[in-house]
Scaffold this motif. Structure first.
Motif, PDB file in Angstrom:
ATOM      1  N   THR A 193      10.911   0.196   4.585  1.00 25.82           N
ATOM      2  CA  THR A 193       9.468  -0.024   4.734  1.00 25.82           C
ATOM      3  C   THR A 193       8.801  -0.452   3.423  1.00 25.82           C
ATOM      4  O   THR A 193       7.687  -0.958   3.451  1.00 25.82           O
ATOM      5  N   PHE A 223      -6.974  -2.730  -0.371  1.00 25.41           N
ATOM      6  CA  PHE A 223      -6.619  -4.106  -0.002  1.00 25.41           C
ATOM      7  C   PHE A 223      -7.727  -4.731   0.840  1.00 25.41           C
ATOM      8  O   PHE A 223      -8.100  -5.892   0.652  1.00 25.41           O
ATOM      9  N   THR A 259       0.980   4.197  -2.728  1.00 23.05           N
ATOM     10  CA  THR A 259       0.812   5.597  -2.327  1.00 23.05           C
ATOM     11  C   THR A 259       1.844   6.486  -3.025  1.00 23.05           C
ATOM     12  O   THR A 259       1.497   7.505  -3.614  1.00 23.05           O
ATOM     13  N   VAL A 260       3.098   6.081  -2.978  1.00 18.95           N
ATOM     14  CA  VAL A 260       4.138   6.940  -3.560  1.00 18.95           C
ATOM     15  C   VAL A 260       4.193   6.815  -5.085  1.00 18.95           C
ATOM     16  O   VAL A 260       4.501   7.781  -5.773  1.00 18.95           O
ATOM     17  N   GLN A 305      -5.309   3.723   0.127  1.00 12.21           N
ATOM     18  CA  GLN A 305      -4.656   2.588  -0.547  1.00 12.21           C
ATOM     19  C   GLN A 305      -4.822   1.298   0.271  1.00 12.21           C
ATOM     20  O   GLN A 305      -5.069   0.220  -0.283  1.00 12.21           O
ATOM     21  N   LEU A 306      -4.707   1.411   1.584  1.00 13.19           N
ATOM     22  CA  LEU A 306      -4.911   0.231   2.438  1.00 13.19           C
ATOM     23  C   LEU A 306      -6.348  -0.267   2.346  1.00 13.19           C
ATOM     24  O   LEU A 306      -6.609  -1.467   2.375  1.00 13.19           O
ATOM     25  N   ARG A 307      -7.284   0.675   2.234  1.00 16.53           N
ATOM     26  CA  ARG A 307      -8.691   0.290   2.122  1.00 16.53           C
ATOM     27  C   ARG A 307      -8.958  -0.516   0.858  1.00 16.53           C
ATOM     28  O   ARG A 307      -9.840  -1.358   0.829  1.00 16.53           O
ATOM     29  N   TYR A 342       6.375  12.041   1.455  1.00 15.09           N
ATOM     30  CA  TYR A 342       6.201  10.784   0.719  1.00 15.09           C
ATOM     31  C   TYR A 342       7.307   9.761   0.956  1.00 15.09           C
ATOM     32  O   TYR A 342       7.036   8.578   1.073  1.00 15.09           O
ATOM     33  N   ILE A 378       5.322   6.963  10.022  1.00 16.04           N
ATOM     34  CA  ILE A 378       3.970   6.786  10.575  1.00 16.04           C
ATOM     35  C   ILE A 378       3.491   5.338  10.402  1.00 16.04           C
ATOM     36  O   ILE A 378       2.950   4.743  11.327  1.00 16.04           O
ATOM     37  N   THR A 379       3.696   4.765   9.220  1.00 20.16           N
ATOM     38  CA  THR A 379       3.229   3.373   9.041  1.00 20.16           C
ATOM     39  C   THR A 379       3.975   2.450   9.996  1.00 20.16           C
ATOM     40  O   THR A 379       3.395   1.510  10.533  1.00 20.16           O
ATOM     41  N   SER A 422       6.652   6.778   5.946  1.00 20.06           N
ATOM     42  CA  SER A 422       7.267   5.496   6.345  1.00 20.06           C
ATOM     43  C   SER A 422       7.351   5.398   7.867  1.00 20.06           C
ATOM     44  O   SER A 422       7.175   4.317   8.439  1.00 20.06           O
ATOM     45  N   LEU A 465      -0.549  14.839   6.424  1.00 17.58           N
ATOM     46  CA  LEU A 465      -1.969  14.446   6.428  1.00 17.58           C
ATOM     47  C   LEU A 465      -2.446  14.037   5.030  1.00 17.58           C
ATOM     48  O   LEU A 465      -3.165  13.045   4.875  1.00 17.58           O
ATOM     49  N   LEU A 479      -3.626   3.659  12.364  1.00 13.37           N
ATOM     50  CA  LEU A 479      -3.225   4.791  11.503  1.00 13.37           C
ATOM     51  C   LEU A 479      -4.165   5.970  11.708  1.00 13.37           C
ATOM     52  O   LEU A 479      -3.746   7.134  11.683  1.00 13.37           O
ATOM     53  N   VAL A 534      -0.648  12.734   2.623  1.00 17.46           N
ATOM     54  CA  VAL A 534      -0.078  11.428   2.279  1.00 17.46           C
ATOM     55  C   VAL A 534      -0.710  10.334   3.132  1.00 17.46           C
ATOM     56  O   VAL A 534      -0.988   9.235   2.646  1.00 17.46           O
ATOM     57  N   LEU A 535      -0.957  10.645   4.391  1.00 19.97           N
ATOM     58  CA  LEU A 535      -1.565   9.657   5.285  1.00 19.97           C
ATOM     59  C   LEU A 535      -2.976   9.294   4.811  1.00 19.97           C
ATOM     60  O   LEU A 535      -3.364   8.124   4.804  1.00 19.97           O
ATOM     61  N   ASN A 536      -3.730  10.292   4.387  1.00 25.70           N
ATOM     62  CA  ASN A 536      -5.071  10.009   3.847  1.00 25.70           C
ATOM     63  C   ASN A 536      -4.990   9.134   2.598  1.00 25.70           C
ATOM     64  O   ASN A 536      -5.758   8.186   2.442  1.00 25.70           O
ATOM     65  N   GLU A 537      -4.041   9.466   1.729  1.00 21.38           N
ATOM     66  CA  GLU A 537      -3.844   8.653   0.530  1.00 21.38           C
ATOM     67  C   GLU A 537      -3.442   7.217   0.915  1.00 21.38           C
ATOM     68  O   GLU A 537      -3.947   6.245   0.348  1.00 21.38           O
ATOM     69  N   HIS A 538      -2.567   7.112   1.898  1.00 22.58           N
ATOM     70  CA  HIS A 538      -2.109   5.777   2.312  1.00 22.58           C
ATOM     71  C   HIS A 538      -3.263   4.957   2.903  1.00 22.58           C
ATOM     72  O   HIS A 538      -3.410   3.768   2.602  1.00 22.58           O
ATOM     73  N   ILE A 539      -4.072   5.577   3.733  1.00 23.44           N
ATOM     74  CA  ILE A 539      -5.220   4.863   4.305  1.00 23.44           C
ATOM     75  C   ILE A 539      -6.158   4.434   3.180  1.00 23.44           C
ATOM     76  O   ILE A 539      -6.697   3.315   3.191  1.00 23.44           O
ATOM     77  N   ALA A 558       0.834  -1.210   0.000  1.00 22.34           N
ATOM     78  CA  ALA A 558       0.000   0.000   0.000  1.00 22.34           C
ATOM     79  C   ALA A 558       0.870   1.262   0.000  1.00 22.34           C
ATOM     80  O   ALA A 558       0.542   2.255  -0.648  1.00 22.34           O
ATOM     81  N   LEU A 559       1.992   1.195   0.709  1.00 21.02           N
ATOM     82  CA  LEU A 559       2.907   2.331   0.742  1.00 21.02           C
ATOM     83  C   LEU A 559       3.519   2.562  -0.640  1.00 21.02           C
ATOM     84  O   LEU A 559       3.637   3.701  -1.109  1.00 21.02           O
TER      85      LEU A 559
END
Lengths: 282, 282
Positions: free
Chosen positions: A219, B255, A197-198, B251-253, B182, B189-190, B187, B242, A252, B244-249, A193-194
């Motif tokens: 990571t 999955f 993201t990037v 992306q995780l969603r 990015y 935070i995750t 990295s 924030l 998160l 990037v974190l929103n984008e990462h969450i 997912a990371l």
């Protein structure tokens, strides 16, 4: 030491590395490779991973031990076939989930010849070229549902992992699948997912990776992992992985909330809690 | 080569490693440490990171170069103080965000003596004991808003990073802060969140880490990082982090959805997309 022939089904990262290790440690005098991909079969011979490549039934016939080292979905398809062919042979798998393969083995009259195992070693690379010498040493390896396997079969696998320098852990298959969801499967999902993201961002800005350094690489490196291996793992361990993924997303979100509310005391608390990992990772 | 005295404010991971490198490469004949933590000051002398420890004003007085290597909030507090004391000295920072410190420098009449920089090297450890030899080499280093600095000041810092074997990248401070969100901040935070996910579980099951291996360690090691360094970074780069974190969450969603719907073709597609990181990480 006894003269032994070992067949390894699947000459990839794990199968190839195990072939190298078993020969080096004197566990196997001869390694037979079974490999459905002709390019991988050729590569395995060229790299000296296998002495010869044989069809499955011929390989099983002349072996003392058969190691299933294919992706887990293929290993489950092959296990009953190999058990049908086996008489005194021991069969071991090395897959990342254990519940489904153990349940499927339980249906077979020769269940006792099978030992379910999972050596906790791997890299993000795959195929015969990914095989390395001196893999496995000083890592844990799990044997699941030991009581369902014949005593001589378990003893052989314990000897094998002992020679590889691995630390043996015994647990039941269900427990194993929960644990690996936490200490392996979720790491792969966060890494995938990371990367996405990037990579999304990179479409706008080419320079983004110019600044990437060790922390980023650390990571994200698992995001190179092969879908042919990982889709079946996530499929079979779906319920556990979903539980952990939900928990991870909610962790998160705590970071997100702390930033949104500019609650930096809470952010500090979250980081200090995470520092607790120092107790485990030295 | 010219005889130079360099003061390093903050004898931690970065300051200490830079002290070692600058002396080894012959850039500095003398390194003065400025350190508010007495235990760290003593340790820095004991480890030979600094020749002596002096109060800030005395250190600045006798230096050709002052390196601010404290957490970024302290660096910003100290920068105007050092600029007030400076005459011909060059001042450089090494902080992980650049917009706030550049804005604050822009207010000062001696802005030109300051060079905003960010060497893209670090580890998850902190304090003088974390300092290592041969850090920095072959990594990128960023110089921001170069046109705001005096030409001789930029030339000195370019010489310094050149001797350290770093690859120079120039960008403006705002761009820098987006990029590091990015390739570095997310990295962390995750990793923190992943550590909290598994530590939560560990409260129920002690055995969970018995199976942890390389992949887990790789994705979680940054979770050992020091909150005193990271809270100010997240604070200052809040908006970018924030985003990037929103984008990462999200992306995780994806999955999560693929697993919930048992849409394994989609899961495979997500993983294949993530494999695109192979282009960047060799």
């Amino acid at each position: 030491m006894k003269t032994r022939t070992v067949s390894i089904v699947g000459m990839g990262l794990i199968g190839g590395s195990m072939a190298l290790a078993l020969r080096e440690k004197g566990f196997a005098d001869k390694v037979i490779g079974v490999e459905s991909n002709p390019a991988h079969a050729e590569k395995a011979l060229e790299l000296g991973l296998a002495d010869e490549i044989l069809p499955l039934h011929k390989a099983v016939e002349t072996s003392d031990l058969v190691v299933l080292a294919t992706p887990i979905n293929a290993a489950e398809t092959l296990l009953p076939v190999v058990l049908d062919l086996a008489t005194t042979q021991v069969i071991m798998d090395v897959g990342s989930t254990k519940k489904t393969i153990c349940e499927s083995a339980d249906q077979h009259s020769r269940r006792g010849r099978f030992v379910a195992s999972h050596p906790m070693w791997g890299t993000e690379y795959s195929g015969p070229e990914a095989a390395v010498k001196h893999a496995f040493a000083n890592k844990a390896t799990v044997i699941c549902n030991r009581e369902q396997s014949d005593a001589d079969a378990v003893a052989l696998i314990e000897e094998l992992y002992g020679l590889l320098g691995m630390h043996l852990v015994y647990m039941n298959a269900e427990e194993h699948d929960v644990h690996v969801a936490y200490v392996s499967h979720i790491s792969h999902i966060t890494s995938f997912a990371l990367a996405n993201t990037v990579l999304e961002k990179e479409r706008e800005e080419n320079a983004i990776f110019e600044l990437a350094s060790g922390g980023f690489e650390s990571t994200v490196r698992l995001a190179k992992s092969n879908p042919a291996m990982w889709v079946p793992i996530f499929m079979q361990n779906r319920d556990n992985v979903l539980d952990v993924l939900n928990e991870h997303i909610s962790q998160l979100r705590k970071f997100k909330v702390s930033l949104e509310k500019e609650n930096y005391a809470y952010l500090e608390e979250l980081i200090e809690k995470a520092n607790g990992i120092r107790r485990i990772l030295k």
